[in-house]
Design a protein around this motif. Structure first.
Motif, mmCIF file in Angstrom:
data_model
loop_
_atom_site.group_PDB
_atom_site.id
_atom_site.type_symbol
_atom_site.label_atom_id
_atom_site.label_comp_id
_atom_site.label_asym_id
_atom_site.label_seq_id
_atom_site.Cartn_x
_atom_site.Cartn_y
_atom_site.Cartn_z
ATOM 1 N N GLN A 135 96.119 84.456 16.293
ATOM 2 C CA GLN A 135 94.762 84.218 16.783
ATOM 3 C C GLN A 135 94.725 84.056 18.296
ATOM 4 N N TYR B 37 88.613 76.871 18.189
ATOM 5 C CA TYR B 37 89.601 77.233 17.171
ATOM 6 C C TYR B 37 89.294 76.568 15.832
ATOM 7 N N TYR C 128 100.527 76.066 17.817
ATOM 8 C CA TYR C 128 101.581 76.785 17.105
ATOM 9 C C TYR C 128 101.004 77.577 15.933
ATOM 10 N N ASN C 129 100.098 76.955 15.190
ATOM 11 C CA ASN C 129 99.469 77.645 14.066
ATOM 12 C C ASN C 129 98.642 78.836 14.541
ATOM 13 N N ALA C 130 97.983 78.675 15.680
ATOM 14 C CA ALA C 130 97.171 79.765 16.225
ATOM 15 C C ALA C 130 98.039 80.938 16.651
ATOM 16 N N ASN D 251 87.979 78.557 12.325
ATOM 17 C CA ASN D 251 88.784 78.473 11.110
ATOM 18 C C ASN D 251 88.183 77.548 10.070
ATOM 19 N N ILE E 71 100.630 71.343 17.308
ATOM 20 C CA ILE E 71 100.604 71.930 15.956
ATOM 21 C C ILE E 71 99.492 72.965 15.849
ATOM 22 N N HIS E 72 98.313 72.649 16.389
ATOM 23 C CA HIS E 72 97.208 73.609 16.349
ATOM 24 C C HIS E 72 97.537 74.869 17.147
ATOM 25 N N MET F 243 108.411 74.284 20.040
ATOM 26 C CA MET F 243 107.613 74.427 18.833
ATOM 27 C C MET F 243 108.452 74.388 17.553
ATOM 28 N N THR F 244 109.701 74.796 17.627
ATOM 29 C CA THR F 244 110.536 74.851 16.431
ATOM 30 C C THR F 244 111.398 73.609 16.223
ATOM 31 N N ARG G 162 101.125 81.666 15.420
ATOM 32 C CA ARG G 162 101.739 82.254 14.225
ATOM 33 C C ARG G 162 100.749 83.129 13.460
ATOM 34 N N SER G 163 99.477 82.749 13.478
ATOM 35 C CA SER G 163 98.459 83.540 12.788
ATOM 36 C C SER G 163 97.875 84.637 13.677
#
Length: 370
Positions: free
Chosen positions: A345, A108, A338-340, A112, A335-336, A366-367, A342-343
Motif C-alpha cells: 500500500q 491508512y 510495516y503492514n502497509a 483499510n 507495525i502499521h 522491522m524484522t 508488506r501489503s
C-alpha cells in the motif's frame, strides 16, 4: 558554466537567523560570508544559499519569498517560551513531523476500514476528576495501585506505554529533532504533547530527555488530552498558567498517578513516597499539600529547596540503536507502517520517510525490533 547568484532581501537573512534562535550579531561575527550577504557586499550562489538555509533549519523556499512568512505553533503550547507567543523551532519541527505521521496513519486506517480509537474526545472537562480517573483505569485495564508494583520509574513508564498502545494510541519518545543529535529538545520548552483533532489516530509525544518519573506525569497528562479531544503541548507540572483544560489534565494526571486514598495510607516522607509511586518529588509534594498532609510552610520550604537544586538534566546512557529507534518510531506506528509495506500500500521510499530509517537498517528494525 556561469555561476547563478541569488539576491535575497536583508530582512530575510535576519529573520531566518532569529527564527533559529541565534543572536544576530554573534551569528554574523562567526559567519563572515553571511555578514557580507546581509550587507549586500556579496551575493550567494544557489548552493551557498542552500547551505545557509540548512544551517538555520529553514526551508529554502522560504528565503525566496519577498517577506518572512507568518508562522504560528500548530497546537497550543503551554509553559516556557513556546507558550509566550514565540515557538521553539525544534519543538515546532517535531510537532510538524508527528503531524505528518498522523495524517498518513489516519488515511491508512480509514482506507483499510480499521476501527478508530473509540474514546478520542468522548469526554469533557466537566467530568469530575475522580470519575475521569476511573474512566482512564477502565480504558487501560489498570488497578488503582498499578504504579506501586514497579521498582523503577522506567518499568512503570514502559508498562503505561504498552497499555496506551494496546488501545490504539501511538506513543513516541525522542530528545532530539528526528535523528539530528545537534538539535536537542529542551524540556523547559516541551516535555510532551498530544495530537488529537478529528482523527482516528491519536498520538502522544514525550521528550526523552526528561526524567522517567516526569515522563510518567506527561503520559498521564497527555492521555487526558486525548480523552477530552484537545491537542496541546506541555512543559511541566511546576509552572503557573490559566487554561481550564491544562489545569484539568494536571489534576486528573495527579489523581491517576497518586490516588489520594493511597497517598494518605502510605504517607511517610516526600522522597519515600516519590519512590513508591514512581513520580517526581514535586508531584508528591503538591499532592500532599492539596490533601492537607503537609502544611503551607512545609510545602514552601520544600519548593524552595526544589528550585534551588534546579533541573538536573538526564544523561544519555548511549543505549543500543534499535531499542532507541523503537521509542523514536513508536512500536504501534511501526507495525502499521510495516503492514502497509508488506501489503504494497506504500513504497519503501515512503516507509523510509515515515520512520526515518533507511535500507538494511529499516529491514532489520522491522524484522527484529517490533
Amino acid at each position: 558554466m556561469a555561476r547563478e547568484y541569488v539576491t535575497i532581501p536583508k530582512e530575510m537573512y535576519l529573520w531566518a537567523i532569529e527564527r533559529a534562535g541565534y543572536n544576530v550579531g554573534e551569528f554574523l561575527q562567526t559567519h563572515p560570508d553571511i555578514a557580507m550577504y546581509v550587507e549586500d557586499e556579496k551575493k550567494p550562489t544557489i548552493k551557498q544559499l542552500e547551505g545557509f538555509a540548512s544551517s538555520v533549519h529553514v526551508p529554502m523556499a522560504y528565503l525566496l519569498l519577498p517577506s518572512p512568512p507568518v508562522e504560528t505553533s500548530p497546537i497550543p503550547m503551554f509553559r516556557g517560551k513556546a507558550g509566550s507567543g514565540k515557538f521553539d523551532l525544534n519543538v515546532y519541527q517535531t510537532v510538524l513531523d508527528v503531524q505528518g505521521r498522523q495524517e498518513w496513519l489516519s488515511d491508512y486506517l480509514a482506507e483499510n476500514e480499521l476501527d478508530p480509537c473509540p474514546f478520542v474526545g468522548k469526554y469533557d472537562i466537566n467530568t469530575p476528576i475522580q470519575d475521569m480517573v476511573v474512566i482512564i483505569r477502565q480504558h487501560l485495564n489498570l488497578e488503582i495501585d498499578w504504579m506501586m508494583s514497579f521498582n523503577t520509574p522506567e518499568k512503570a513508564v514502559n508498562s503505561l506505554v504498552e497499555r496506551m498502545e494496546e488501545v490504539g494510541i501511538c506513543v513516541f519518545f525522542n530528545g532530539i529533532v528526528g535523528n539530528n543529535t545537534h538539535r536537542a529538545l529542551d524540556v523547559e520548552e516541551c516535555r510532551g504533547f498530544a495530537l488529537v483533532g478529528e482523527t482516528n489516530a491519536p498520538m502522544i509525544f514525550v521528550n526523552n530527555s526528561d526524567s522517567k518519573n516526569a515522563q510518567m506525569f506527561t503520559l498521564a497528562h497527555e492521555f487526558t488530552h486525548v480523552l477530552v479531544g484537545a491537542s496541546a503541548g506541555y512543559a511541566g507540572f511546576d509552572g503557573e498558567y490559566h487554561d481550564q483544560i491544562e489545569t484539568y489534565c494536571d489534576k486528573v494526571a495527579a489523581e491517576f498517578l497518586v490516588p489520594s486514598v493511597l497517598l494518605k495510607e502510605n504517607w511517610t516522607t516526600i522522597e519515600e513516597c516519590a519512590k513508591k509511586f514512581n513520580v517526581s518529588t514535586l508531584v508528591i509534594a503538591r499532592r500532599a499539600h492539596d490533601l492537607d498532609i503537609i502544611s503551607d510552610r512545609e510545602y514552601r520550604e520544600f519548593y524552595l529547596r526544589y528550585r534551588a537544586i534546579g533541573k538536573v538534566k538526564k544523561k544519555s546512557s548511549g543505549g543500543a540503536f534499535y531499542p532507541t529507534a523503537v521509542k523514536r518510531v513508536g512500536r504501534l506506528f511501526a507495525i502499521h507502517v510495516y503492514n502497509a509495506v508488506r501489503s504494497e500500500q506504500i513504497s519503501y521510499t515512503e516507509a523510509y520517510r515515515l520512520t526515518g530509517l533507511y535500507g538494511k537498517t529499516f529491514d532489520k528494525f522491522m524484522t527484529t525490533s517490533i
